[in-house]
Design a protein around this motif. Structure first.
Motif, short mmCIF file in Angstrom:
data_model
loop_
_atom_site.label_atom_id
_atom_site.label_comp_id
_atom_site.label_asym_id
_atom_site.label_seq_id
_atom_site.Cartn_x
_atom_site.Cartn_y
_atom_site.Cartn_z
N SER A 1 -1.20 17.05 8.92
CA SER A 1 -0.56 18.35 9.03
C SER A 1 0.21 18.65 7.74
N GLN A 2 0.51 19.94 7.57
CA GLN A 2 1.20 20.34 6.35
C GLN A 2 2.71 20.24 6.52
N THR A 3 3.39 19.84 5.45
CA THR A 3 4.85 19.80 5.47
C THR A 3 5.36 20.37 4.16
N ILE A 4 6.58 20.85 4.20
CA ILE A 4 7.23 21.38 3.01
C ILE A 4 8.60 20.74 2.89
N HIS A 5 8.90 20.27 1.70
CA HIS A 5 10.18 19.62 1.45
C HIS A 5 10.93 20.40 0.39
N GLN A 6 12.20 20.57 0.60
CA GLN A 6 13.02 21.35 -0.32
C GLN A 6 14.33 20.59 -0.52
N TRP A 7 14.76 20.47 -1.76
CA TRP A 7 16.02 19.78 -2.04
C TRP A 7 16.65 20.25 -3.34
N PRO A 8 17.99 20.07 -3.48
CA PRO A 8 18.88 19.49 -2.47
C PRO A 8 19.20 20.46 -1.35
N ALA A 9 19.72 19.98 -0.25
CA ALA A 9 20.05 20.85 0.88
C ALA A 9 21.30 21.68 0.59
N THR A 10 22.25 21.08 -0.09
CA THR A 10 23.46 21.80 -0.48
C THR A 10 23.81 21.45 -1.91
#
Lengths: 112, 115
Positions: free
Chosen positions: A1-10
């Motif tokens: 399945s596809q996932t998306i990661h984004q960082w940093p959170a804050t």
């Protein structure tokens, strides 16, 4: 399945400092990639989108830039942050022609 | 170009009451229509979408929306809301151009469900 990661959170940064927000997508190839900014009461503002490596379209003139060095990597940058750059930044991807976006969890940027 | 108007910025309702969140759009070409939901400090999740076919679309958690081309509307409804439906809801429209899709969002409607 596809996932998306984004960082940093804050992120809390002083005015005039640089910025780098990163977003990667897994499980798909040649996606469209997007950066949105969300400000209270203003909905989501499309900042940049990309249909392929090295192809960036800017929607709004501003203090930010975007790059796509790899097929599934999208980076939002600034050389010198302004107070007005504070906000919630969302990365998203879509398959070609689907019209449906899949969002990351967002990065909250506070510029002091 | 497309645009979206969400007529209500905030909608407070009591639990188990019905709710309607209004959305109108403007476009000179055929469109896809979406409703996204955002819980606090999270990204957006697709709630439901209209691409073609039946003008009434439903989500798995009881929401529904009806595409009305003549009124250029895509209102979101739920006959009985729960506390857990408290969130911000965004209506969005897209029209393809070239090899990219750009989703244009409304300003959002904050739904607050009170006990």
């Amino acid at each position: 399945s596809q996932t998306i990661h984004q960082w940093p959170a804050t992120l809390v940064q002083p005015v005039g400092s640089p910025l780098s927000l990163e977003c990667t997508v897994e499980g798909t190839s040649n996606p469209n990639l997007y950066w949105y900014r969300q400000a209270a009461g203003r909905g989501l503002q499309l900042l940049f989108y990309s249909v392929g490596i090295g192809q960036i379209s800017s929607e709004v003139p501003q203090n930010l830039s975007a790059s796509r060095p790899q097929d599934r990597q999208f980076i939002l940058s600034s050389k010198k942050l302004l107070l007005s750059d504070s906000g919630f930044y969302l990365c998203a991807w879509s398959q070609k022609w689907s019209g449906e976006l899949f969002f990351g969890e967002g990065s909250r940027l506070t510029v002091l | 170009a497309q645009s979206v108007t969400q007529l209500d910025s905030q909608v407070p309702v009591f639990e188990e009451a019905p709710v309607e969140l209004r959305c109108n759009y403007s476009s000179s070409v055929s469109v896809y229509l979406f409703w996204y939901v955002q819980y606090p400090n999270q990204g957006l999740q697709l709630l439901l979408k209209y691409l073609s076919g039946s003008t009434l679309v439903e989500s798995i958690n009881g929401f529904e929306a009806e595409f009305n081309k003549s009124q250029t509307s895509f209102h979101l409804r739920k006959p009985s809301v729960h506390i857990s439906d408290t969130a911000e809801y965004f209506c969005a429209v897209s029209a393809t151009q070239g090899g990219s899709e750009k989703l244009v969002f409304g300003k959002g409607t904050k739904l607050t469900v009170n006990p």
